[in-house]
Design a protein around this motif. Structure first.
Motif, PDB file in Angstrom:
ATOM      1  N   THR A  23      75.054  69.936  27.946  1.00 38.26           N
ATOM      2  CA  THR A  23      75.299  68.609  28.486  1.00 38.26           C
ATOM      3  C   THR A  23      74.137  68.259  29.361  1.00 38.26           C
ATOM      4  O   THR A  23      73.954  68.882  30.395  1.00 38.26           O
ATOM      5  CB  THR A  23      76.566  68.573  29.361  1.00 38.26           C
ATOM      6  OG1 THR A  23      77.643  69.081  28.607  1.00 38.26           O
ATOM      7  CG2 THR A  23      76.851  67.175  29.808  1.00 38.26           C
ATOM      8  N   VAL A  30      75.699  59.932  30.847  1.00 36.97           N
ATOM      9  CA  VAL A  30      76.897  60.709  31.076  1.00 36.97           C
ATOM     10  C   VAL A  30      77.580  60.165  32.320  1.00 36.97           C
ATOM     11  O   VAL A  30      76.962  60.065  33.377  1.00 36.97           O
ATOM     12  CB  VAL A  30      76.537  62.196  31.301  1.00 36.97           C
ATOM     13  CG1 VAL A  30      77.773  62.980  31.678  1.00 36.97           C
ATOM     14  CG2 VAL A  30      75.897  62.760  30.059  1.00 36.97           C
ATOM     15  N   PRO A  31      78.831  59.766  32.214  1.00 29.80           N
ATOM     16  CA  PRO A  31      79.508  59.194  33.387  1.00 29.80           C
ATOM     17  C   PRO A  31      79.608  60.234  34.484  1.00 29.80           C
ATOM     18  O   PRO A  31      79.819  61.406  34.229  1.00 29.80           O
ATOM     19  CB  PRO A  31      80.898  58.825  32.850  1.00 29.80           C
ATOM     20  CG  PRO A  31      81.083  59.693  31.655  1.00 29.80           C
ATOM     21  CD  PRO A  31      79.730  59.897  31.077  1.00 29.80           C
ATOM     22  N   LEU A  32      79.453  59.772  35.693  1.00 27.17           N
ATOM     23  CA  LEU A  32      79.441  60.741  36.787  1.00 27.17           C
ATOM     24  C   LEU A  32      80.844  60.997  37.315  1.00 27.17           C
ATOM     25  O   LEU A  32      81.135  62.050  37.814  1.00 27.17           O
ATOM     26  CB  LEU A  32      78.523  60.237  37.899  1.00 27.17           C
ATOM     27  CG  LEU A  32      77.052  60.230  37.469  1.00 27.17           C
ATOM     28  CD1 LEU A  32      76.187  59.551  38.513  1.00 27.17           C
ATOM     29  CD2 LEU A  32      76.583  61.654  37.228  1.00 27.17           C
ATOM     30  N   ARG A  92      69.027  73.209  33.585  1.00 23.54           N
ATOM     31  CA  ARG A  92      69.883  73.792  34.620  1.00 23.54           C
ATOM     32  C   ARG A  92      69.351  73.454  36.019  1.00 23.54           C
ATOM     33  O   ARG A  92      70.094  73.010  36.889  1.00 23.54           O
ATOM     34  CB  ARG A  92      69.922  75.309  34.391  1.00 23.54           C
ATOM     35  CG  ARG A  92      70.329  76.141  35.547  1.00 23.54           C
ATOM     36  CD  ARG A  92      71.806  76.397  35.540  1.00 23.54           C
ATOM     37  NE  ARG A  92      72.204  77.122  36.750  1.00 23.54           N
ATOM     38  CZ  ARG A  92      73.344  76.941  37.364  1.00 23.54           C
ATOM     39  NH1 ARG A  92      74.218  76.081  36.880  1.00 23.54           N
ATOM     40  NH2 ARG A  92      73.649  77.625  38.435  1.00 23.54           N
ATOM     41  N   LEU A  96      69.782  69.634  36.823  1.00 23.74           N
ATOM     42  CA  LEU A  96      71.149  69.240  37.141  1.00 23.74           C
ATOM     43  C   LEU A  96      71.569  69.799  38.495  1.00 23.74           C
ATOM     44  O   LEU A  96      72.231  69.140  39.294  1.00 23.74           O
ATOM     45  CB  LEU A  96      72.102  69.717  36.046  1.00 23.74           C
ATOM     46  CG  LEU A  96      71.872  69.088  34.673  1.00 23.74           C
ATOM     47  CD1 LEU A  96      72.868  69.628  33.666  1.00 23.74           C
ATOM     48  CD2 LEU A  96      71.936  67.564  34.741  1.00 23.74           C
ATOM     49  N   GLU A  97      71.133  71.018  38.732  1.00 21.39           N
ATOM     50  CA  GLU A  97      71.466  71.679  39.980  1.00 21.39           C
ATOM     51  C   GLU A  97      70.967  70.862  41.164  1.00 21.39           C
ATOM     52  O   GLU A  97      71.599  70.795  42.223  1.00 21.39           O
ATOM     53  CB  GLU A  97      70.783  73.045  39.986  1.00 21.39           C
ATOM     54  CG  GLU A  97      71.518  74.132  40.686  1.00 21.39           C
ATOM     55  CD  GLU A  97      70.884  75.474  40.332  1.00 21.39           C
ATOM     56  OE1 GLU A  97      71.613  76.360  39.892  1.00 21.39           O
ATOM     57  OE2 GLU A  97      69.644  75.614  40.476  1.00 21.39           O
ATOM     58  N   ARG A  98      69.800  70.290  40.965  1.00 18.61           N
ATOM     59  CA  ARG A  98      69.219  69.525  42.079  1.00 18.61           C
ATOM     60  C   ARG A  98      69.626  68.053  42.037  1.00 18.61           C
ATOM     61  O   ARG A  98      69.089  67.232  42.768  1.00 18.61           O
ATOM     62  CB  ARG A  98      67.702  69.638  42.032  1.00 18.61           C
ATOM     63  CG  ARG A  98      67.234  71.084  42.139  1.00 18.61           C
ATOM     64  CD  ARG A  98      65.822  71.143  42.606  1.00 18.61           C
ATOM     65  NE  ARG A  98      65.386  72.527  42.763  1.00 18.61           N
ATOM     66  CZ  ARG A  98      64.244  72.832  43.366  1.00 18.61           C
ATOM     67  NH1 ARG A  98      63.462  71.886  43.822  1.00 18.61           N
ATOM     68  NH2 ARG A  98      63.903  74.103  43.476  1.00 18.61           N
ATOM     69  N   GLY A  99      70.499  67.748  41.146  1.00 21.76           N
ATOM     70  CA  GLY A  99      71.061  66.404  41.144  1.00 21.76           C
ATOM     71  C   GLY A  99      70.243  65.351  40.413  1.00 21.76           C
ATOM     72  O   GLY A  99      70.481  64.158  40.564  1.00 21.76           O
ATOM     73  N   TYR A 100      69.290  65.776  39.614  1.00 18.99           N
ATOM     74  CA  TYR A 100      68.554  64.787  38.830  1.00 18.99           C
ATOM     75  C   TYR A 100      69.375  64.398  37.614  1.00 18.99           C
ATOM     76  O   TYR A 100      70.016  65.250  36.990  1.00 18.99           O
ATOM     77  CB  TYR A 100      67.211  65.355  38.364  1.00 18.99           C
ATOM     78  CG  TYR A 100      66.216  65.469  39.492  1.00 18.99           C
ATOM     79  CD1 TYR A 100      65.340  64.422  39.773  1.00 18.99           C
ATOM     80  CD2 TYR A 100      66.157  66.619  40.275  1.00 18.99           C
ATOM     81  CE1 TYR A 100      64.435  64.521  40.814  1.00 18.99           C
ATOM     82  CE2 TYR A 100      65.257  66.738  41.313  1.00 18.99           C
ATOM     83  CZ  TYR A 100      64.398  65.684  41.585  1.00 18.99           C
ATOM     84  OH  TYR A 100      63.512  65.782  42.612  1.00 18.99           O
ATOM     85  N   GLU A 131      66.653  59.973  34.947  1.00 19.67           N
ATOM     86  CA  GLU A 131      65.515  60.180  35.855  1.00 19.67           C
ATOM     87  C   GLU A 131      64.445  61.063  35.225  1.00 19.67           C
ATOM     88  O   GLU A 131      63.256  60.826  35.388  1.00 19.67           O
ATOM     89  CB  GLU A 131      66.004  60.806  37.165  1.00 19.67           C
ATOM     90  CG  GLU A 131      66.914  59.860  37.946  1.00 19.67           C
ATOM     91  CD  GLU A 131      67.525  60.542  39.138  1.00 19.67           C
ATOM     92  OE1 GLU A 131      67.061  60.302  40.261  1.00 19.67           O
ATOM     93  OE2 GLU A 131      68.462  61.347  38.957  1.00 19.67           O
TER      94      GLU A 131
END
Lengths: 362, 362
Positions: free
Chosen positions: A304, A357-359, A276, A279-283, A288
């Motif tokens: 996911t 996972v496609p962005l 969580r 993902l929240e921080r965009g990694y 990465e």
DNA sequence: CGACCCATTTACAACGTTATATACAACGAT
DNA sequence: ATCGTTGTATATAACGTTGTAAATGGGTCG
């Protein structure tokens, strides 16, 4: 008040009367003991008599009174399963399996939630409240081996999970060190080099944490990687929130420069929490930061990305625990306490090896 | 600590002897019944005697034998909680709360897993195996009202969850229609117009599904939105996998043109499954598709994004259920079956209103 | 034919608790 | 003084089951 149990018709002769062996015996024209014998599958009963009794049983819809049976037999047919919290998926899954395994032995399971507190766990160790249970399957969190040695209650007990080795009771465990090593080696095998660990614990009771940390260190050593203390995050508990916070700390600490490129979490909830935060921080996970957990809970299979994890054979764990307990309860194996290891395997999913996972979808 | 309470040294006078009232009575120099009176908090006991007895109880570490007590009293002090599966978070959370609530009444809870199968549920309805339980809290999945009416066992029963209205037993429910309406109205309030629903069911037993669908329709009607049958997805069960598949079907069906811009899932697991599919296909949640669930399970609070949901007051639900059952067990309220509604509220989280999750961190 | 053996069945006594009906004391009120 | 009345305590009988020991009845063997 006049309770004419006698024979008066009125509202029905057996309006509120629980049928017992006596009633069956009367109807079948045999003695009470014979009925009991039939019920218990005693061999020396004429097929003729047996049939007659069984007929009567069916006719009256007789059910043995367990309280009476247990009183007489000195056992209750009930074992307790004490876990920290039922709404932690790992324990819920375990509970389910233990119930199933116990059913095969004709045992009923009483589930007790300790909340993981020392006080409550001590109560459990000392014969739960005043209940008559034949045996205890116990997954303690706060108790130490010493606490358990001090227990005065002599109800048979099997420890569950991965704690307290060479303690005062039988226990069933997964091979934590090996499993943690495998998971870490998997991350290393992906080419990752800055591998963090989430789940270390200071508490003296935290044997699991220690073992998994050892496995992590062994893997690093085996691969010739340096051990970096700053990559190891301690947690208070093993919930999602702890994982999320720990991950945040790790990212904050590695000031911009070089965040970890992989994280091994000591259980799946921690991993989900960490995920969580990442993902929240965009990694991007796993691009990465690759992420692995431990326990293989349902949730991890649907996040996911889906979660790579160590999957202990929970079914084997439950069956072994119940078998061991039953053996103890039967009075056999009075001597040495046993330690049984169950299998585990590494399940690789998207969080370490999945397709990207496609962005955006267009 | 040497516990030579008795007198003989040797290996101990009471090596394998369970202490009973008799032993306490002897030590305290009173009758058995007096000890029993003290244990049961009977009022007419001299403070002096009470003290002496309590001392003896402590000294011998006496614990009442529940089998005997229950035999005598004709009750077991055990109630059963029958749910489909313990490892479904909603039921695990419920189980925990029911256990807590029962404890306050001095009751112990026996948990029974039906797997949601008709066969097993029927067994449960007919007095579980041959166990002596005083009452049953039952959350059936496959049984219909007729099935339940047909039951012959007269153990008090309270139905849990949201099913079987005006049935043959008391039940505690959330107001499904209203809650579903609220959730849908919330989505509408966000400006969404193509609002899908996941969780419809064909089975005649699926009362919950019907009620929530009704609420959904009411909201659409209230907002003057057209009801589009193609936006309603049926599922077999309420697991993550079903949600994931249903979402995929919805997206596939709305050929490119206009996918739904919001989805109301009839429980959180469905929503988590649907979320998985959405993210997998690159839809931004909530920007492109807003998502709401039902149940407010732990998992939903830690996903990415966190899940907007209807949160039934599970604690109130559990307490009411236990209270109602206790009341029935006491023999009171013999007449009308009761139907109790518990509160719920809409919890808005990221999946409908959250800040945008950054897609890259730099 | 009697003595013995086995299979089958039974009567009776527990298991540890609580309900019922009583005994005994102490106390006021008659 | 006597009679309830109340507060304490007890002896005894259940609750429904199973273990023990003994009874019953048909064989078989010497």
């Amino acid at each position: 008040m006049g309770d004419q149990t006698g024979s008066t018709s009125a509202t029905g002769p057996e309006e509120r009367h629980r049928v017992g062996l006596k009633d069956v015996a009367r109807l079948a024209g045999v003695s009470v003991k014979t009925v009991s014998n039939v019920v218990n599958g005693y061999v020396h009963v004429t097929p003729r008599t047996r049939a007659r009794v069984e007929q009567a049983i069916k006719e009256l819809n007789y059910r043995p009174n367990l309280s009476a049976r247990n009183l007489r037999r000195g056992r209750s047919g009930i074992i307790a399963l004490a876990v920290p919290e039922l709404d932690i998926p790992y324990f819920a899954e375990l509970a389910r399996l233990v119930v199933d395994a116990a059913e095969k032995h004709g045992l009923t399971v009483l589930i007790d939630q300790t909340g993981g507190t020392r006080e409550r766990e001590q109560q459990v160790a000392e014969g739960i409240r005043d209940h008559m249970i034949d045996g205890l399957i116990f997954s303690p969190l706060a108790l130490t081996a010493d606490d358990l040695s001090a227990r005065t209650d002599d109800t048979p007990m099997v420890l569950l999970g991965e704690r307290i080795h060479h303690g005062p009771a039988d226990h069933v465990v997964v091979h934590n060190v090996a499993a943690a090593r495998e998971a870490t080696l998997h991350l290393i095998g992906l080419g990752r080099r800055r591998i963090a660990a989430i789940g270390a614990q200071d508490s003296p009771a935290a044997e699991t944490a220690r073992l998994r940390l050892t496995g992590y260190h062994q893997a690093l050593a085996q691969a010739g990687l340096p051990a970096d203390e700053r990559l190891i995050a301690s947690v208070e508990a093993y919930h999602r929130a702890d994982g999320a916070r720990a991950m945040a700390r790790l990212l904050d600490a590695s000031d911009a420069g070089d965040p970890p490129d992989a994280v091994f979490c000591f259980n799946d909830l921690l991993a989900l929490g960490a995920l969580r935060t990442l993902l929240e921080r965009g990694y991007a996970v796993p691009e990465e930061v690759a992420l692995a957990g431990f326990d293989d809970i349902e949730d991890g299979r649907y996040g996911t990305p889906t979660l790579t994890t160590i999957s202990p054979d929970k079914q084997q764990l439950s069956i072994q625990a119940v078998d061991l307990l039953v053996e103890r309860m039967s009075g056999a194996t009075l001597g040495a306490t046993q330690e049984i290891f169950v299998d585990h395997r590494l399940v690789i999913r998207e969080s370490t090896a999945g397709r990207t996972v496609p962005l955006r979808h267009r």
